[in-house]
Design a protein around this motif. Sequence first.
Motif, PDB file in Angstrom:
ATOM      1  N   ILE A   1       3.142 -14.925  -9.559  1.00 13.23           N
ATOM      2  CA  ILE A   1       3.292 -13.649 -10.244  1.00 13.23           C
ATOM      3  C   ILE A   1       3.239 -12.488  -9.257  1.00 13.23           C
ATOM      4  CG2 ILE A   1       2.094 -12.017 -11.773  1.00 13.23           C
ATOM      5  CD1 ILE A   1       1.463 -14.324 -13.617  1.00 13.23           C
ATOM      6  N   CYS A   2       2.287 -12.516  -8.340  1.00 13.13           N
ATOM      7  CA  CYS A   2       2.145 -11.423  -7.374  1.00 13.13           C
ATOM      8  C   CYS A   2       3.355 -11.335  -6.443  1.00 13.13           C
ATOM      9  CB  CYS A   2       0.864 -11.604  -6.559  1.00 13.13           C
ATOM     10  SG  CYS A   2      -0.644 -11.322  -7.526  1.00 13.13           S
ATOM     11  N   ILE A   3       3.877 -12.474  -6.038  1.00 15.34           N
ATOM     12  CA  ILE A   3       5.088 -12.475  -5.215  1.00 15.34           C
ATOM     13  C   ILE A   3       6.248 -11.885  -6.007  1.00 15.34           C
ATOM     14  CG2 ILE A   3       6.834 -13.954  -4.136  1.00 15.34           C
ATOM     15  CD1 ILE A   3       4.550 -15.817  -3.299  1.00 15.34           C
ATOM     16  N   THR A   4       6.338 -12.276  -7.280  1.00 15.98           N
ATOM     17  CA  THR A   4       7.404 -11.765  -8.159  1.00 15.98           C
ATOM     18  C   THR A   4       7.311 -10.251  -8.305  1.00 15.98           C
ATOM     19  OG1 THR A   4       7.441 -13.843  -9.404  1.00 15.98           O
ATOM     20  CG2 THR A   4       8.421 -11.913 -10.467  1.00 15.98           C
ATOM     21  N   TRP A   5       6.114  -9.759  -8.625  1.00 16.44           N
ATOM     22  CA  TRP A   5       5.931  -8.308  -8.790  1.00 16.44           C
ATOM     23  C   TRP A   5       6.214  -7.558  -7.491  1.00 16.44           C
ATOM     24  CZ3 TRP A   5       0.664  -8.425 -11.866  1.00 16.44           C
ATOM     25  CH2 TRP A   5       0.917  -8.846 -13.185  1.00 16.44           C
ATOM     26  N   SER A   6       5.815  -8.141  -6.378  1.00 13.16           N
ATOM     27  CA  SER A   6       5.981  -7.442  -5.090  1.00 13.16           C
ATOM     28  C   SER A   6       7.443  -7.308  -4.686  1.00 13.16           C
ATOM     29  CB  SER A   6       5.222  -8.191  -3.991  1.00 13.16           C
ATOM     30  OG  SER A   6       5.845  -9.435  -3.690  1.00 13.16           O
ATOM     31  N   LEU A   7       8.306  -8.148  -5.251  1.00 19.28           N
ATOM     32  CA  LEU A   7       9.727  -8.110  -4.893  1.00 19.28           C
ATOM     33  C   LEU A   7      10.525  -7.088  -5.704  1.00 19.28           C
ATOM     34  CD1 LEU A   7      10.425 -11.934  -4.461  1.00 19.28           C
ATOM     35  CD2 LEU A   7      10.636 -10.186  -2.681  1.00 19.28           C
ATOM     36  N   GLN A   8       9.895  -6.459  -6.708  1.00 19.46           N
ATOM     37  CA  GLN A   8      10.626  -5.498  -7.549  1.00 19.46           C
ATOM     38  C   GLN A   8      11.257  -4.386  -6.720  1.00 19.46           C
ATOM     39  OE1 GLN A   8       9.032  -4.399 -11.674  1.00 19.46           O
ATOM     40  NE2 GLN A   8       7.177  -4.941 -10.588  1.00 19.46           N
ATOM     41  N   GLN A   9      10.427  -3.714  -5.918  1.00 17.11           N
ATOM     42  CA  GLN A   9      10.926  -2.594  -5.116  1.00 17.11           C
ATOM     43  C   GLN A   9      11.973  -3.047  -4.103  1.00 17.11           C
ATOM     44  OE1 GLN A   9       8.190  -1.741  -7.419  1.00 17.11           O
ATOM     45  NE2 GLN A   9       7.066  -2.550  -5.674  1.00 17.11           N
ATOM     46  N   ILE A  10      11.820  -4.275  -3.616  1.00 15.11           N
ATOM     47  CA  ILE A  10      12.772  -4.810  -2.640  1.00 15.11           C
ATOM     48  C   ILE A  10      14.150  -4.959  -3.271  1.00 15.11           C
ATOM     49  CG2 ILE A  10      13.263  -6.686  -1.037  1.00 15.11           C
ATOM     50  CD1 ILE A  10      10.682  -5.163  -0.402  1.00 15.11           C
ATOM     51  N   PHE A  11      14.198  -5.546  -4.472  1.00 14.73           N
ATOM     52  CA  PHE A  11      15.473  -5.742  -5.169  1.00 14.73           C
ATOM     53  C   PHE A  11      16.121  -4.405  -5.528  1.00 14.73           C
ATOM     54  CE2 PHE A  11      14.480 -10.171  -5.473  1.00 14.73           C
ATOM     55  CZ  PHE A  11      15.682 -10.805  -5.735  1.00 14.73           C
ATOM     56  N   ILE A  12      15.303  -3.452  -5.991  1.00 13.78           N
ATOM     57  CA  ILE A  12      15.849  -2.132  -6.331  1.00 13.78           C
ATOM     58  C   ILE A  12      16.500  -1.500  -5.108  1.00 13.78           C
ATOM     59  CG2 ILE A  12      15.265   0.223  -7.035  1.00 13.78           C
ATOM     60  CD1 ILE A  12      13.012  -0.966  -8.742  1.00 13.78           C
ATOM     61  N   LYS A  13      15.809  -1.589  -3.980  1.00 12.16           N
ATOM     62  CA  LYS A  13      16.307  -0.981  -2.744  1.00 12.16           C
ATOM     63  C   LYS A  13      17.578  -1.682  -2.270  1.00 12.16           C
ATOM     64  CE  LYS A  13      14.727   1.989   0.588  1.00 12.16           C
ATOM     65  NZ  LYS A  13      14.060   3.295   0.419  1.00 12.16           N
ATOM     66  N   LEU A  14      17.612  -3.002  -2.359  1.00 10.60           N
ATOM     67  CA  LEU A  14      18.778  -3.763  -1.898  1.00 10.60           C
ATOM     68  C   LEU A  14      20.029  -3.441  -2.715  1.00 10.60           C
ATOM     69  CD1 LEU A  14      17.203  -7.294  -1.232  1.00 10.60           C
ATOM     70  CD2 LEU A  14      18.135  -5.736   0.494  1.00 10.60           C
ATOM     71  N   ALA A  15      19.842  -3.198  -4.006  1.00 13.24           N
ATOM     72  CA  ALA A  15      20.987  -2.965  -4.900  1.00 13.24           C
ATOM     73  C   ALA A  15      21.279  -1.482  -5.124  1.00 13.24           C
ATOM     74  CB  ALA A  15      20.740  -3.645  -6.250  1.00 13.24           C
TER      75      ALA A  15
ATOM     76  N   SER B   1      22.044  -9.815  -9.595  1.00 11.24           N
ATOM     77  CA  SER B   1      20.805 -10.541  -9.293  1.00 11.24           C
ATOM     78  C   SER B   1      19.590  -9.649  -9.492  1.00 11.24           C
ATOM     79  CB  SER B   1      20.833 -11.063  -7.850  1.00 11.24           C
ATOM     80  OG  SER B   1      21.906 -11.945  -7.646  1.00 11.24           O
ATOM     81  N   SER B   2      19.706  -8.390  -9.059  1.00  8.46           N
ATOM     82  CA  SER B   2      18.603  -7.445  -9.194  1.00  8.46           C
ATOM     83  C   SER B   2      18.269  -7.203 -10.658  1.00  8.46           C
ATOM     84  CB  SER B   2      18.958  -6.117  -8.506  1.00  8.46           C
ATOM     85  OG  SER B   2      17.909  -5.179  -8.663  1.00  8.46           O
TER      86      SER B   2
ATOM     87  N   GLY C   1      14.866  -7.607 -15.132  1.00  8.65           N
ATOM     88  CA  GLY C   1      14.846  -7.589 -16.589  1.00  8.65           C
ATOM     89  C   GLY C   1      14.312  -8.852 -17.220  1.00  8.65           C
ATOM     90  N   VAL C   2      14.666 -10.010 -16.644  1.00  7.22           N
ATOM     91  CA  VAL C   2      14.288 -11.287 -17.254  1.00  7.22           C
ATOM     92  C   VAL C   2      13.016 -11.856 -16.622  1.00  7.22           C
ATOM     93  CG1 VAL C   2      15.020 -13.647 -17.744  1.00  7.22           C
ATOM     94  CG2 VAL C   2      16.705 -11.789 -17.800  1.00  7.22           C
ATOM     95  N   ILE C   3      13.019 -11.965 -15.302  1.00  4.97           N
ATOM     96  CA  ILE C   3      11.897 -12.641 -14.628  1.00  4.97           C
ATOM     97  C   ILE C   3      10.652 -11.765 -14.571  1.00  4.97           C
ATOM     98  CG2 ILE C   3      11.130 -13.681 -12.457  1.00  4.97           C
ATOM     99  CD1 ILE C   3      14.011 -14.556 -11.979  1.00  4.97           C
ATOM    100  N   VAL C   4      10.824 -10.498 -14.148  1.00  3.04           N
ATOM    101  CA  VAL C   4       9.657  -9.615 -13.995  1.00  3.04           C
ATOM    102  C   VAL C   4       9.195  -9.058 -15.338  1.00  3.04           C
ATOM    103  CG1 VAL C   4       8.756  -7.508 -12.940  1.00  3.04           C
ATOM    104  CG2 VAL C   4      10.289  -8.987 -11.634  1.00  3.04           C
TER     105      VAL C   4
END
Length: 306
Positions: free
Chosen positions: A16-30, A221-222, A227-230
């Motif tokens: 869960i913590c890894i998942t939450w921590s990737l939110q900002q990364i995905f937003i920035k990448l896309a 992917s972002s 929307g689904v995973i996080v």
Amino acid sequence: MRKPADFFMIQTMLIICITWSLQQIFIKLAANDITPIMQASLRNGIAALLVGLMIVIKKGWSPSWKGTLKPGIITGIIFAGEFLFIALGLQYTSASHIAIFLYTGPIFTALGLNFFVATERLKPLQWIGITICFIGILTAFGSSLLQNEIDITSLLGDFFGLLAGLFLGSITVIIRSTKLSEAPPTLTLFYQLLIGFIILLIIALISGQSAIFHLTPIAISSLIFQGVIVSFISYLIWFWLLRKYVATTLTIFTLMTPIFGVGFGVLILNDKLTTNFIIGAIFILLGILLVSNEATLSRFIKRLHK
């Protein structure tokens, strides 16, 4: 009776913590394909649809939830504000900085509950934690202030990240001090997601940020990830864990989220970290630990004195 930490809980919280921590990364990448504000709106819309369908399938709409509409709308507005400031912050500063400042939320929660909920008065150890956290915030801000030329852009982004943390903490205060404290978590989540979707969509349309919309593989992917995973799967698992395990133990593990967020920011986005920011981040995390787990730490200190 809620269970103490076991191997299953530790594994689940790690994911869960890894998942939450990737939110900002995905937003920035896309961000070049879909603007952060538009991403935030769509991820809330996707998750609201899924949560709403789940409530309907389980026939969960109940008259016992009366009285939750007003506070639900308020939390939805604040939830939208949280993601607005995350989106704005990511336009000016690094994902690593946002990851740390966003998770100052528990500090603002503790301060708010101290004034609005009589049974949630802060203990001395928690006041120490808040002081340490704010020292950390000032130190982390110093990473932008103490350069030869003050980085106003990064400083503004950091400030937006801190505001996102303030809004995140305020949501818990409203939930705990209103009828929402008696409502199922899915209803509270639905309010936040639906209203957040509507408000952020309006902001994106008015500001012209909806004009940048390219459904590239990274953008799709972002949106699916957020929307689904996080916003759907991980939040439901988190609520389930809160019903099964001791809450203070779970909150300790959530401190892994900003740590992972900084790590992924450096590894994936090549974020640069100054010494001031690293020291400040350590102080912030230490302060959050003291505030969120005062009872556990107090018992530990008493045992040491025996």
